[in-house]
Scaffold this motif. Structure first.
Motif, short mmCIF file in Angstrom:
data_model
loop_
_atom_site.label_atom_id
_atom_site.label_comp_id
_atom_site.label_asym_id
_atom_site.label_seq_id
_atom_site.Cartn_x
_atom_site.Cartn_y
_atom_site.Cartn_z
N GLY A 63 7.75 -47.67 -74.90
CA GLY A 63 7.20 -48.25 -76.11
C GLY A 63 7.95 -49.53 -76.44
O GLY A 63 8.72 -50.06 -75.64
N ASP A 64 7.75 -50.02 -77.67
CA ASP A 64 8.38 -51.29 -78.04
C ASP A 64 9.90 -51.18 -78.10
O ASP A 64 10.60 -52.16 -77.82
N GLY A 65 10.44 -50.00 -78.43
CA GLY A 65 11.89 -49.85 -78.47
C GLY A 65 12.52 -50.02 -77.10
O GLY A 65 13.50 -50.75 -76.93
N GLU A 66 11.96 -49.32 -76.11
CA GLU A 66 12.48 -49.42 -74.75
C GLU A 66 12.31 -50.83 -74.19
O GLU A 66 13.21 -51.37 -73.53
N THR A 218 19.90 -38.44 -82.46
CA THR A 218 20.15 -39.88 -82.40
C THR A 218 21.15 -40.18 -81.30
O THR A 218 22.04 -39.37 -81.00
N ASN A 219 20.99 -41.36 -80.68
CA ASN A 219 21.92 -41.82 -79.63
C ASN A 219 22.18 -40.77 -78.57
O ASN A 219 23.31 -40.55 -78.12
N ALA A 220 21.11 -40.12 -78.13
CA ALA A 220 21.24 -39.05 -77.14
C ALA A 220 21.79 -39.55 -75.81
O ALA A 220 22.42 -38.78 -75.08
N PHE A 221 21.58 -40.82 -75.50
CA PHE A 221 22.04 -41.31 -74.20
C PHE A 221 23.55 -41.28 -74.07
O PHE A 221 24.08 -41.25 -72.95
N SER A 222 24.26 -41.28 -75.19
CA SER A 222 25.72 -41.19 -75.13
C SER A 222 26.18 -39.85 -74.55
O SER A 222 27.33 -39.71 -74.12
N LEU A 244 12.76 -37.37 -76.97
CA LEU A 244 14.15 -37.76 -77.10
C LEU A 244 14.33 -39.27 -77.10
O LEU A 244 15.32 -39.80 -76.60
N GLY A 245 13.34 -40.00 -77.61
CA GLY A 245 13.46 -41.44 -77.71
C GLY A 245 13.63 -42.11 -76.35
O GLY A 245 13.04 -41.69 -75.34
N HIS A 246 14.45 -43.16 -76.32
CA HIS A 246 14.69 -43.93 -75.09
C HIS A 246 15.23 -43.05 -73.96
O HIS A 246 14.93 -43.27 -72.79
N THR A 247 16.03 -42.07 -74.33
CA THR A 247 16.64 -41.20 -73.32
C THR A 247 15.58 -40.42 -72.55
O THR A 247 15.72 -40.18 -71.35
N ALA A 248 14.50 -40.02 -73.22
CA ALA A 248 13.43 -39.28 -72.55
C ALA A 248 12.77 -40.12 -71.46
O ALA A 248 12.34 -39.57 -70.43
#
Length: 316
Positions: A63-66, A218-222, A244-248
């Protein structure tokens, strides 16, 4: 309340903004990007679902965030300070992984971009204006995609089916088609701790079983290394639905390469809730995390015995 003179000045500034930006977009950015856009092959939402059903592949959505994070990385590298989203801070490692995935073109994982970048009219109102406005800022990404001659993308907005869409004539038929993705499957949700996919609605009433692995909202990639370590211990005969947002986006791709079928379904449950409400605007949903609204970023616990019994693991 504005006075007459203030209102006239405000309207004038907005008109000038549209005139200047619109001219710039139409004659500078559009001319540069026209070949790139024409070369893009992006399936629409229904075609994307049918492709996944036919090929039984994984699904990774941008999406636009990624896309903003990738574009920022291509322009500025490790420079921080970019406000990507309320649930994911800028992370150079994540940006590099996102770029790797979007250029991957692997047959076992369908990478998805918003179909609206081929056809802006599938959205209306502010949503259409938002994406038209954002399109030029992704130029470094479009150039990479164009240079790599990616064969085909799915539609990242297949799970964004309700709010401001113009191209879905029969929502009942669309939901029926989408639910075939998990029909009669044993499903595990890899979801943010407050996402609570399917709780309180019938979106997943056709699955065989549900398990949940709760992850940081939030900030799951960390915590990505821990997440991958936990995933490696999970069975590969289940369908994994990720929210999971960007991490997914990265996780679905990595899981596909490990032999799982994993789909990044993002806001599918929230969009379904909005559809059931008949909501005209984005609104908070009781007991569910809606990151796009300050009032939707809940911290409340859910004391539901069925939901609690489905939880098989947690990384906080």
């Amino acid at each position: 309340m504005m006075g007459r003179a203030e209102q006239i000045w405000s309207d004038t500034k907005f008109f000038l903004y549209k005139l200047i930006y619109g001219t710039y977009y139409k004659y500078v950015i559009y001319i540069k990007a026209r070949k790139m856009r024409n070369a893009l092959c992006i399936l629409n939402s229904e075609q994307t679902i049918k492709y996944v059903l036919e090929h039984r592949c994984s699904l990774s959505r941008f999406g636009d965030g990624e896309m903003s994070m990738i574009a920022h990385y291509l322009r500025h590298g490790s420079k921080t300070g970019l406000n990507i989203d309320t649930f994911q801070q800028y992370d150079e490692r994540l940006a590099k992984r996102l770029l790797e995935v979007v250029l991957s073109d692997k047959p076992n994982c369908l990478v998805c971009l918003p179909y609206l970048y081929k056809k802006f009219s599938v959205y209306k109102g502010y949503e259409r204006f938002h994406f038209e406005r954002e399109f030029p800022f992704y130029m470094p990404l479009w150039e990479k995609i164009y240079a790599n001659k990616i064969s085909m993308f799915g539609d990242a907005c297949l799970t964004r089916f309700w709010h401001s869409r113009t191209d879905i004539a029969d929502y009942g038929q669309y939901i029926h088609l989408m639910k075939q993705l998990w029909d009669n499957r044993d499903v595990t949700f890899l979801e943010g701790e407050k996402s609570r996919l399917g709780v309180g609605n019938d979106l997943f009433d056709n699955v065989r079983s549900i398990q949940r692995f709760l992850l940081p909202p939030t900030n799951a990639f960390s915590r990505y290394d821990e997440i991958i370590a936990a995933v490696k211990r999970l069975p590969k005969d289940r369908l994994y639905l990720l929210a999971l947002g960007h991490t997914a986006t990265v996780l679905a791709y990595d899981m596909a390469q490990m032999g799982f079928q994993a789909m990044d379904v993002g806001h599918v449950d929230i969009e379904y809730e909005w559809m059931l409400m008949g909501a005209k605007d984005k609104v908070a949903v009781p007991n569910k995390y809606v990151n796009e609204l300050p009032e939707g970023r809940i911290t409340t616990e859910l004391d539901d015995p069925v939901y609690l019994s489905q939880i098989i693991g947690r990384i906080k």
